[in-house]
Design an enzyme around this catalytic site. Structure first.
Site, short mmCIF file in Angstrom:
data_model
loop_
_atom_site.label_atom_id
_atom_site.label_comp_id
_atom_site.label_asym_id
_atom_site.label_seq_id
_atom_site.Cartn_x
_atom_site.Cartn_y
_atom_site.Cartn_z
CG ASP A 96 -0.05 -0.14 2.53
OD1 ASP A 96 1.17 0.06 2.47
OD2 ASP A 96 -0.63 -0.45 3.59
CD GLU A 118 0.45 -6.70 3.26
OE1 GLU A 118 1.34 -7.33 3.86
OE2 GLU A 118 0.31 -5.47 3.37
CD GLU A 132 -0.02 4.46 4.45
OE1 GLU A 132 -1.00 5.11 4.86
OE2 GLU A 132 1.17 4.78 4.69
CG HIS A 205 5.92 4.58 10.40
ND1 HIS A 205 5.27 4.79 9.21
CD2 HIS A 205 5.71 3.29 10.71
CE1 HIS A 205 4.72 3.65 8.80
NE2 HIS A 205 4.97 2.72 9.69
NE ARG A 207 3.39 10.34 4.01
CZ ARG A 207 4.38 11.09 3.53
NH1 ARG A 207 4.22 12.40 3.41
NH2 ARG A 207 5.51 10.56 3.15
CG HIS A 238 10.17 5.93 10.33
ND1 HIS A 238 10.54 6.92 9.44
CD2 HIS A 238 9.52 5.00 9.60
CE1 HIS A 238 10.12 6.59 8.22
NE2 HIS A 238 9.50 5.43 8.29
C1 UD1 Z 1 6.32 4.99 4.01
C2 UD1 Z 1 4.97 4.57 3.45
C3 UD1 Z 1 4.14 3.89 4.53
C4 UD1 Z 1 4.92 2.78 5.22
C5 UD1 Z 1 6.27 3.31 5.70
C6 UD1 Z 1 7.09 2.19 6.28
C7 UD1 Z 1 3.99 6.03 1.73
C8 UD1 Z 1 3.23 7.26 1.44
N1 UD1 Z 1 4.24 5.75 3.01
O1 UD1 Z 1 6.05 5.99 4.99
O2 UD1 Z 1 2.98 3.32 3.93
O3 UD1 Z 1 4.18 2.32 6.31
O4 UD1 Z 1 6.97 3.88 4.60
O5 UD1 Z 1 8.13 2.66 7.08
O6 UD1 Z 1 4.38 5.33 0.83
N2 UD1 Z 1 13.77 8.55 5.71
C9 UD1 Z 1 15.14 8.48 5.70
N3 UD1 Z 1 15.73 7.27 5.40
C10 UD1 Z 1 15.03 6.15 5.14
C11 UD1 Z 1 13.63 6.23 5.18
C12 UD1 Z 1 13.01 7.43 5.47
O7 UD1 Z 1 15.82 9.45 5.93
O8 UD1 Z 1 15.63 5.10 4.91
C13 UD1 Z 1 13.12 9.83 6.05
C14 UD1 Z 1 13.15 10.83 4.90
O9 UD1 Z 1 13.33 12.12 5.44
C15 UD1 Z 1 11.75 10.74 4.33
C16 UD1 Z 1 10.92 10.44 5.57
O10 UD1 Z 1 11.73 9.59 6.34
O11 UD1 Z 1 11.37 11.93 3.70
C17 UD1 Z 1 9.58 9.78 5.32
O12 UD1 Z 1 9.69 8.69 4.41
P1 UD1 Z 1 8.44 8.35 3.43
O13 UD1 Z 1 8.79 7.17 2.60
O14 UD1 Z 1 7.99 9.57 2.73
O15 UD1 Z 1 7.28 8.01 4.42
P2 UD1 Z 1 7.17 6.94 5.58
O16 UD1 Z 1 6.53 7.62 6.74
O17 UD1 Z 1 8.44 6.25 5.75
N1 UDP Z 2 11.27 -3.32 11.51
C1 UDP Z 2 12.65 -3.47 11.42
N2 UDP Z 2 13.45 -2.63 12.16
C2 UDP Z 2 12.96 -1.64 12.94
C3 UDP Z 2 11.56 -1.49 13.02
C4 UDP Z 2 10.74 -2.33 12.27
O1 UDP Z 2 13.13 -4.36 10.73
O2 UDP Z 2 13.76 -0.92 13.55
C5 UDP Z 2 10.40 -4.20 10.70
C6 UDP Z 2 9.28 -4.92 11.44
O3 UDP Z 2 9.71 -6.17 11.92
C7 UDP Z 2 8.22 -5.08 10.35
C8 UDP Z 2 8.45 -3.87 9.46
O4 UDP Z 2 9.75 -3.38 9.75
O5 UDP Z 2 8.49 -6.23 9.56
C9 UDP Z 2 7.42 -2.80 9.72
O6 UDP Z 2 7.78 -1.66 9.04
P1 UDP Z 2 7.13 -0.24 9.31
O7 UDP Z 2 6.52 -0.22 10.66
O8 UDP Z 2 8.15 0.77 8.97
O9 UDP Z 2 6.02 -0.14 8.16
P2 UDP Z 2 4.50 -0.65 8.06
O10 UDP Z 2 4.48 -2.11 8.30
O11 UDP Z 2 3.70 0.14 9.01
O12 UDP Z 2 4.13 -0.31 6.65
#
Ligand code: UD1
Ligand code: UDP
Length: 367
Positions: A96, A118, A132, A205, A207, A238
């Site tokens: 998603d 999924e 999502e 984390h 949004r 995160h």
């Molecule tokens: C995204 C997904 C969400 C998922 C989540 C898992 C969308 C809109 N959201 O949200 O569905 O649950 O990932 O974690 O697709 N950042 C880093 N390094 C990284 C990752 C993130 O610096 O490796 C920081 C960046 O500043 C980035 C911010 O985190 O702009 C947010 O990342 P983003 O992918 O936009 O949204 P998530 O909240 O991670």
């Molecule tokens: N996870 C990880 N390291 C962390 C936190 C989470 O490997 O420090 C794993 C967790 O076991 C799960 C997945 O990341 O499999 C969940 O990811 P996240 O919560 O970022 O996204 P969501 O599932 O909400 O989309």
């Protein structure tokens, strides 16, 4: 040879798609191509390393503080060339995220069949989880193959009028990923810090929770920890700067909580298996913790994983400070309430989802 291209971009997609990549690579009738969008960078690379997956293409679109517009346009513009060059027989997306939605949209524009791993999770509230729920429903319109993790997910798709022949109940690939992660003989300095006491595992984390809801969560956690000096919490945070700022403001100087960098999935599963309870707004953790019999307080207003709520291990507590405080306190102080939730349940599969998906693709693509 039929070409199967898998596209993913964030940590949870990678955790659930890498086992499928490795399964597909074993199949002789399939050429497996991996494209990552790099929607996440460090958190994605951590998972790729763990599963030894080396992408064939990396769109590297992440920028700090990216908006939905940044992600959407970044992927849409760069994935066209990859899809045109590879011309896959099917493009597999997961779940998603914006990577999922935009890749499906780009495939649709190029009339490339989409397979949705999924598929069929729903809240039917387009703003929760945001964005999502929209992403899932939109991919559902486009996808030719729908790999639903549970019977309930299949039912959603049938109720929406999807062709029954396009839906396969496979289980969730995260359960496949979990088969080899939790080990008896596991040590980690953070677990040494906790010692024999009760450990609370925290992640956050979403949004839609950024801002006031997240401050509410952290304030509730802080109040409960203050009142239970014997309890310690581990919070792998995160990388979103907004999450880090809120956590620092509310929890930064609390000795009972260790806020640490994102941990490898192997560590994450072992932490989950050893915690007393978990507070999270994560999707994936709602699927993992029930297997370990660990109660989860889900700090969200909706969940697309009601199977875990029905099984009794998940409790949806919303994002108000008082409700989180009340439930967190109850589970720490009331043994009966804790015992009601602390039993193992696994509604999400048997660990063979990847084999099933690979079998179906081999059969369908070679017809
Ligand atoms: C995204 C997904 C969400 C998922 C989540 C898992 C969308 C809109 N959201 O949200 O569905 O649950 O990932 O974690 O697709 N950042 C880093 N390094 C990284 C990752 C993130 O610096 O490796 C920081 C960046 O500043 C980035 C911010 O985190 O702009 C947010 O990342 P983003 O992918 O936009 O949204 P998530 O909240 O991670
Ligand atoms: N996870 C990880 N390291 C962390 C936190 C989470 O490997 O420090 C794993 C967790 O076991 C799960 C997945 O990341 O499999 C969940 O990811 P996240 O919560 O970022 O996204 P969501 O599932 O909400 O989309």
């Amino acid at each position: 040879m039929k070409k199967v291209m898998l596209v993913f971009g964030t940590r949870p997609e990678a955790i659930k798609m890498c086992p499928l990549v490795n399964e597909l690579k074993k199949r002789e009738t399939i050429e497996t191509i991996v494209c990552v969008t790099g929607q996440h960078r460090q958190m994605l690379d951590q998972v790729l390393d763990t599963f030894h997956v080396v992408p064939d293409y990396d769109l590297s679109i992440m920028k700090s503080g990216q908006t939905l517009f940044d992600i959407t346009t970044g992927i849409l513009e760069s994935i066209k060339m990859v899809l045109e060059e590879v011309k896959p027989d099917v493009c597999l997306v997961h779940g998603d995220t914006s990577t999922t939605f935009v890749t499906a949209l780009a495939s649709f524009y190029l009339q490339i069949p989409v397979g949705h791993v999924e598929a069929g999770l729903r809240t039917y509230n387009i703003y929760s989880p945001y964005p999502e729920e929209f992403n899932r429903q939109a991919v559902g319109i486009i996808s030719k193959f729908n790999f639903a993790p549970t019977e309930l997910a299949k039912k959603h798709l049938l109720d929406e009028g999807k062709n029954p022949q396009s839906i396969y109940v496979t289980g969730n690939t995260v359960i496949d990923a979990m088969q080899h992660t939790v080990v008896e003989d596991y040590h980690h300095p953070e677990l040494d810090w906790v010692g024999d006491g009760r450990m609370i595992f925290i992640t956050a984390h979403r949004r839609e929770n950024l801002g006031e809801p997240m401050h509410n969560m952290f304030r509730a956690i802080r109040r409960v920890l203050n009142e239970h000096p014997d309890v310690k919490a581990i919070y792998p945070i995160h990388m979103n700067p907004e999450v880090r700022k809120a956590a620092d403001e509310e929890l930064g100087d609390c000795d009972q909580i260790h806020i640490i960098e994102p941990i490898e999935v192997f560590d994450c599963h072992n932490f989950e298996a050893r915690c007393h309870l978990c507070l999270t707004d994560s999707g994936g953790i709602q699927e993992e913790c029930p297997s370990y019999g660990k109660p989860v307080l889900v700090m969200r207003d909706t969940t697309e994983r009601p199977e875990g709520v029905e099984a009794g291990t998940l409790k949806l507590v919303g994002t108000s400070e008082d409700t989180i405080y009340e439930w967190f306190t109850k589970l720490l102080d009331d043994e009966k309430e804790y015992a009601k939730m602390a039993h193992a349940a696994n509604p999400y599969g048997d660990g063979h989802a990847c084999e099933r998906i690979a079998d179906i693709l081999e059969e369908q693509l070679n017809k």
